[in-house]
Design a protein around this motif. Structure first.
Motif, PDB file in Angstrom:
ATOM      1  N   PRO A  16      -8.285   1.916  17.354  1.00  0.00           N
ATOM      2  CA  PRO A  16      -6.842   1.876  17.125  1.00  0.00           C
ATOM      3  C   PRO A  16      -6.518   1.131  15.831  1.00  0.00           C
ATOM      4  CG  PRO A  16      -7.335   1.391  19.417  1.00  0.00           C
ATOM      5  CD  PRO A  16      -8.650   1.465  18.698  1.00  0.00           C
ATOM      6  N   SER A  17      -5.544   1.659  15.101  1.00  0.00           N
ATOM      7  CA  SER A  17      -5.214   1.093  13.789  1.00  0.00           C
ATOM      8  C   SER A  17      -4.764  -0.354  13.900  1.00  0.00           C
ATOM      9  CB  SER A  17      -4.091   1.926  13.147  1.00  0.00           C
ATOM     10  OG  SER A  17      -3.744   1.382  11.907  1.00  0.00           O
ATOM     11  N   ASP A  18      -5.253  -1.161  12.986  1.00  0.00           N
ATOM     12  CA  ASP A  18      -4.861  -2.576  12.900  1.00  0.00           C
ATOM     13  C   ASP A  18      -4.310  -2.799  11.510  1.00  0.00           C
ATOM     14  OD1 ASP A  18      -4.612  -5.284  12.691  1.00  0.00           O
ATOM     15  OD2 ASP A  18      -6.611  -5.764  13.437  1.00  0.00           O
ATOM     16  N   PRO A  19      -2.961  -2.679  11.331  1.00  0.00           N
ATOM     17  CA  PRO A  19      -2.369  -2.778   9.988  1.00  0.00           C
ATOM     18  C   PRO A  19      -2.722  -4.071   9.273  1.00  0.00           C
ATOM     19  CG  PRO A  19      -0.768  -1.968  11.584  1.00  0.00           C
ATOM     20  CD  PRO A  19      -1.968  -2.414  12.367  1.00  0.00           C
ATOM     21  N   ALA A  20      -2.759  -5.193  10.030  1.00  0.00           N
ATOM     22  CA  ALA A  20      -3.056  -6.479   9.393  1.00  0.00           C
ATOM     23  C   ALA A  20      -4.468  -6.473   8.831  1.00  0.00           C
ATOM     24  CB  ALA A  20      -2.875  -7.609  10.395  1.00  0.00           C
ATOM     25  N   SER A  21      -5.406  -5.927   9.606  1.00  0.00           N
ATOM     26  CA  SER A  21      -6.789  -5.866   9.147  1.00  0.00           C
ATOM     27  C   SER A  21      -6.913  -4.945   7.943  1.00  0.00           C
ATOM     28  CB  SER A  21      -7.690  -5.382  10.283  1.00  0.00           C
ATOM     29  OG  SER A  21      -9.009  -5.226   9.830  1.00  0.00           O
ATOM     30  N   GLU A  22      -6.241  -3.804   7.989  1.00  0.00           N
ATOM     31  CA  GLU A  22      -6.282  -2.871   6.864  1.00  0.00           C
ATOM     32  C   GLU A  22      -5.697  -3.508   5.615  1.00  0.00           C
ATOM     33  OE1 GLU A  22      -4.447   0.772   8.046  1.00  0.00           O
ATOM     34  OE2 GLU A  22      -6.013   1.257   9.503  1.00  0.00           O
ATOM     35  N   ARG A  23      -4.587  -4.234   5.767  1.00  0.00           N
ATOM     36  CA  ARG A  23      -3.984  -4.904   4.611  1.00  0.00           C
ATOM     37  C   ARG A  23      -4.921  -5.964   4.055  1.00  0.00           C
ATOM     38  NH1 ARG A  23      -1.416  -3.993   0.461  1.00  0.00           N
ATOM     39  NH2 ARG A  23      -0.238  -2.542   1.790  1.00  0.00           N
ATOM     40  N   HIS A  24      -5.608  -6.672   4.926  1.00  0.00           N
ATOM     41  CA  HIS A  24      -6.548  -7.701   4.481  1.00  0.00           C
ATOM     42  C   HIS A  24      -7.679  -7.084   3.658  1.00  0.00           C
ATOM     43  CE1 HIS A  24      -9.177 -11.211   4.575  1.00  0.00           C
ATOM     44  NE2 HIS A  24     -10.140 -10.438   5.049  1.00  0.00           N
ATOM     45  N   ILE A  25      -8.261  -6.000   4.180  1.00  0.00           N
ATOM     46  CA  ILE A  25      -9.355  -5.346   3.459  1.00  0.00           C
ATOM     47  C   ILE A  25      -8.854  -4.756   2.141  1.00  0.00           C
ATOM     48  CG2 ILE A  25     -11.050  -3.475   3.535  1.00  0.00           C
ATOM     49  CD1 ILE A  25     -11.085  -3.873   6.613  1.00  0.00           C
ATOM     50  N   HIS A  26      -7.695  -4.104   2.192  1.00  0.00           N
ATOM     51  CA  HIS A  26      -7.076  -3.546   0.972  1.00  0.00           C
ATOM     52  C   HIS A  26      -6.922  -4.627  -0.082  1.00  0.00           C
ATOM     53  CE1 HIS A  26      -3.515  -2.849  -1.555  1.00  0.00           C
ATOM     54  NE2 HIS A  26      -3.782  -1.565  -1.470  1.00  0.00           N
ATOM     55  N   ASP A  27      -6.365  -5.772   0.318  1.00  0.00           N
ATOM     56  CA  ASP A  27      -6.105  -6.840  -0.648  1.00  0.00           C
ATOM     57  C   ASP A  27      -7.388  -7.466  -1.164  1.00  0.00           C
ATOM     58  OD1 ASP A  27      -3.444  -6.335  -0.293  1.00  0.00           O
ATOM     59  OD2 ASP A  27      -3.021  -8.108   0.926  1.00  0.00           O
ATOM     60  N   ARG A  28      -8.419  -7.559  -0.317  1.00  0.00           N
ATOM     61  CA  ARG A  28      -9.696  -8.098  -0.776  1.00  0.00           C
ATOM     62  C   ARG A  28     -10.297  -7.206  -1.857  1.00  0.00           C
ATOM     63  NH1 ARG A  28     -12.947 -11.051   2.737  1.00  0.00           N
ATOM     64  NH2 ARG A  28     -14.466 -10.982   1.038  1.00  0.00           N
ATOM     65  N   ILE A  29     -10.255  -5.891  -1.624  1.00  0.00           N
ATOM     66  CA  ILE A  29     -10.810  -4.963  -2.616  1.00  0.00           C
ATOM     67  C   ILE A  29      -9.961  -4.980  -3.882  1.00  0.00           C
ATOM     68  CG2 ILE A  29     -11.345  -2.547  -3.115  1.00  0.00           C
ATOM     69  CD1 ILE A  29     -11.877  -2.181  -0.100  1.00  0.00           C
ATOM     70  N   LEU A  30      -8.642  -4.937  -3.709  1.00  0.00           N
ATOM     71  CA  LEU A  30      -7.743  -4.942  -4.864  1.00  0.00           C
ATOM     72  C   LEU A  30      -7.929  -6.198  -5.699  1.00  0.00           C
ATOM     73  CD1 LEU A  30      -5.394  -3.700  -6.462  1.00  0.00           C
ATOM     74  CD2 LEU A  30      -3.824  -4.844  -4.886  1.00  0.00           C
ATOM     75  N   ASN A  31      -8.001  -7.355  -5.056  1.00  0.00           N
ATOM     76  CA  ASN A  31      -8.168  -8.610  -5.793  1.00  0.00           C
ATOM     77  C   ASN A  31      -9.488  -8.646  -6.554  1.00  0.00           C
ATOM     78  OD1 ASN A  31      -5.700  -9.591  -4.930  1.00  0.00           O
ATOM     79  ND2 ASN A  31      -6.555 -10.734  -3.210  1.00  0.00           N
ATOM     80  N   ALA A  32     -10.532  -8.100  -5.952  1.00  0.00           N
ATOM     81  CA  ALA A  32     -11.823  -8.070  -6.643  1.00  0.00           C
ATOM     82  C   ALA A  32     -11.754  -7.204  -7.892  1.00  0.00           C
ATOM     83  CB  ALA A  32     -12.915  -7.549  -5.701  1.00  0.00           C
ATOM     84  N   ILE A  33     -10.973  -6.115  -7.821  1.00  0.00           N
ATOM     85  CA  ILE A  33     -10.805  -5.246  -8.987  1.00  0.00           C
ATOM     86  C   ILE A  33      -9.956  -5.951 -10.044  1.00  0.00           C
ATOM     87  CG2 ILE A  33      -9.799  -3.081  -9.811  1.00  0.00           C
ATOM     88  CD1 ILE A  33     -10.458  -1.873  -7.044  1.00  0.00           C
ATOM     89  N   VAL A  34      -8.832  -6.517  -9.611  1.00  0.00           N
ATOM     90  CA  VAL A  34      -7.914  -7.177 -10.537  1.00  0.00           C
ATOM     91  C   VAL A  34      -8.585  -8.352 -11.245  1.00  0.00           C
ATOM     92  CG1 VAL A  34      -5.807  -8.574 -10.656  1.00  0.00           C
ATOM     93  CG2 VAL A  34      -5.811  -6.438  -9.357  1.00  0.00           C
ATOM     94  N   GLU A  35      -9.400  -9.094 -10.514  1.00  0.00           N
ATOM     95  CA  GLU A  35     -10.095 -10.248 -11.091  1.00  0.00           C
ATOM     96  C   GLU A  35     -11.366  -9.840 -11.838  1.00  0.00           C
ATOM     97  OE1 GLU A  35     -10.650 -12.833  -7.751  1.00  0.00           O
ATOM     98  OE2 GLU A  35      -8.490 -13.193  -7.534  1.00  0.00           O
ATOM     99  N   ARG A  36     -11.616  -8.507 -11.910  1.00  0.00           N
ATOM    100  CA  ARG A  36     -12.718  -7.932 -12.682  1.00  0.00           C
ATOM    101  C   ARG A  36     -14.091  -8.311 -12.152  1.00  0.00           C
ATOM    102  NH1 ARG A  36      -9.819  -9.846 -18.122  1.00  0.00           N
ATOM    103  NH2 ARG A  36      -7.759  -9.392 -17.315  1.00  0.00           N
ATOM    104  N   ARG A  37     -14.149  -8.692 -10.871  1.00  0.00           N
ATOM    105  CA  ARG A  37     -15.446  -8.902 -10.254  1.00  0.00           C
ATOM    106  C   ARG A  37     -16.101  -7.570  -9.922  1.00  0.00           C
ATOM    107  NH1 ARG A  37     -14.395 -11.263  -5.403  1.00  0.00           N
ATOM    108  NH2 ARG A  37     -12.132 -11.292  -5.640  1.00  0.00           N
ATOM    109  N   VAL A  38     -15.281  -6.531  -9.771  1.00  0.00           N
ATOM    110  CA  VAL A  38     -15.772  -5.156  -9.622  1.00  0.00           C
ATOM    111  C   VAL A  38     -15.252  -4.390 -10.831  1.00  0.00           C
ATOM    112  CG1 VAL A  38     -15.875  -3.121  -8.143  1.00  0.00           C
ATOM    113  CG2 VAL A  38     -15.614  -5.384  -7.117  1.00  0.00           C
ATOM    114  N   PRO A  39     -16.076  -4.100 -11.826  1.00  0.00           N
ATOM    115  CA  PRO A  39     -15.614  -3.520 -13.097  1.00  0.00           C
ATOM    116  C   PRO A  39     -15.138  -2.079 -12.958  1.00  0.00           C
ATOM    117  CG  PRO A  39     -17.803  -4.518 -13.299  1.00  0.00           C
ATOM    118  CD  PRO A  39     -17.508  -4.409 -11.837  1.00  0.00           C
TER     119      PRO A  39
END
Length: 238
Positions: A16-39
């Motif tokens: 079952p969908s967990d919006p909070a968990s999805e937002r957490h994972i989304h933000d972790r990936i996004l932050n890694a991209i924005v901070e250029r840890r994932v080029p």
């Protein structure tokens, strides 16, 4: 065909969908991209991300789709998902859009900011200065971008602030790709001058400083129309 293991089935099946968990994972990936840890250009394998975040491939696939809609990720059929690589034209468009929206936001911030906003911005600039002094590259990148979002928050216009947040994320990719030399996106000295103008209530001065600041960032990028694969054979063999 080999039988699928229970682990394979668990990776594909979505609970079952967990919006909070999805937002957490989304933000972790996004932050890694924005901070250029994932080029830019890096592959984002679904199975590996599912394992890292202890979730399903279906959920990861959904999150990567969201990031693709935000133009932070590109999805290529039969190849997978990759961190986006904006081209030169897109880079110029992003900075043109930033100049327009940040001019409106800084003028609105002059009219609407209060003492708490100014204090928050000054504390933020002090944090930028500490990160620079400590040679903390990741913190410097994050803080320099967050300054612009704090100015947007002081403008009290959530719609424009949301739009700027997306532009800032795109800007991070662009700087990672086209920066001539490694440096912070923004100068805390320039940020200090912008805060001074905000506090003084001079909208034209604040807007001019922001415009100059954005031009300085863009000037550090190599946005040549010539691509890397164009070579001059006469020069090489002459």
């Amino acid at each position: 065909m080999a039988a699928r293991t229970e682990a394979d089935r668990n990776l594909d099946e979505s609970p079952p969908s967990d919006p909070a968990s999805e937002r957490h994972i989304h933000d972790r990936i996004l932050n890694a991209i924005v901070e250029r840890r994932v080029p830019p250009g890096s592959k984002l394998p679904e199975h590996e991300l599912a394992s890292i975040f202890a979730t399903t491939r279906s959920r990861v696939r959904k999150i990567l789709g969201q990031l693709a809609q935000e133009r932070m990720v590109v999805q290529i059929p039969n190849r997978g998902s990759f961190v986006a690589r904006p081209n030169v034209e897109e880079a110029r468009e992003v900075f043109e859009a930033r100049r327009a929206i940040e001019d409106a936001l800084i003028r609105a911030a002059v009219a609407r900011c209060d003492t708490a906003d100014i204090q928050r911005l000054r504390e933020h600039v002090r944090a930028e200065r500490r990160a620079t002094r400590n040679h903390d590259r990741v913190a410097t990148i994050r803080l320099s971008g967050d300054f612009h979002l704090l100015v947007a928050a002081a403008a009290r216009n959530g719609t424009m602030a949301d739009f700027l947040a997306r532009l800032m994320a795109r800007s991070s990719l662009i700087v990672a790709l086209y920066e001539r030399v490694s440096s912070a996106d923004c100068s805390h000295e320039e940020h200090t001058a912008i805060v001074d103008a905000l506090e003084s209530g001079h909208a034209d001065s604040a807007a001019a400083l922001m415009a100059k600041h954005l031009s300085e960032i863009e000037s550090r990028l190599n946005l040549s129309e010539e691509s890397d694969d164009r070579i001059d054979l006469r020069k090489i063999f002459g």
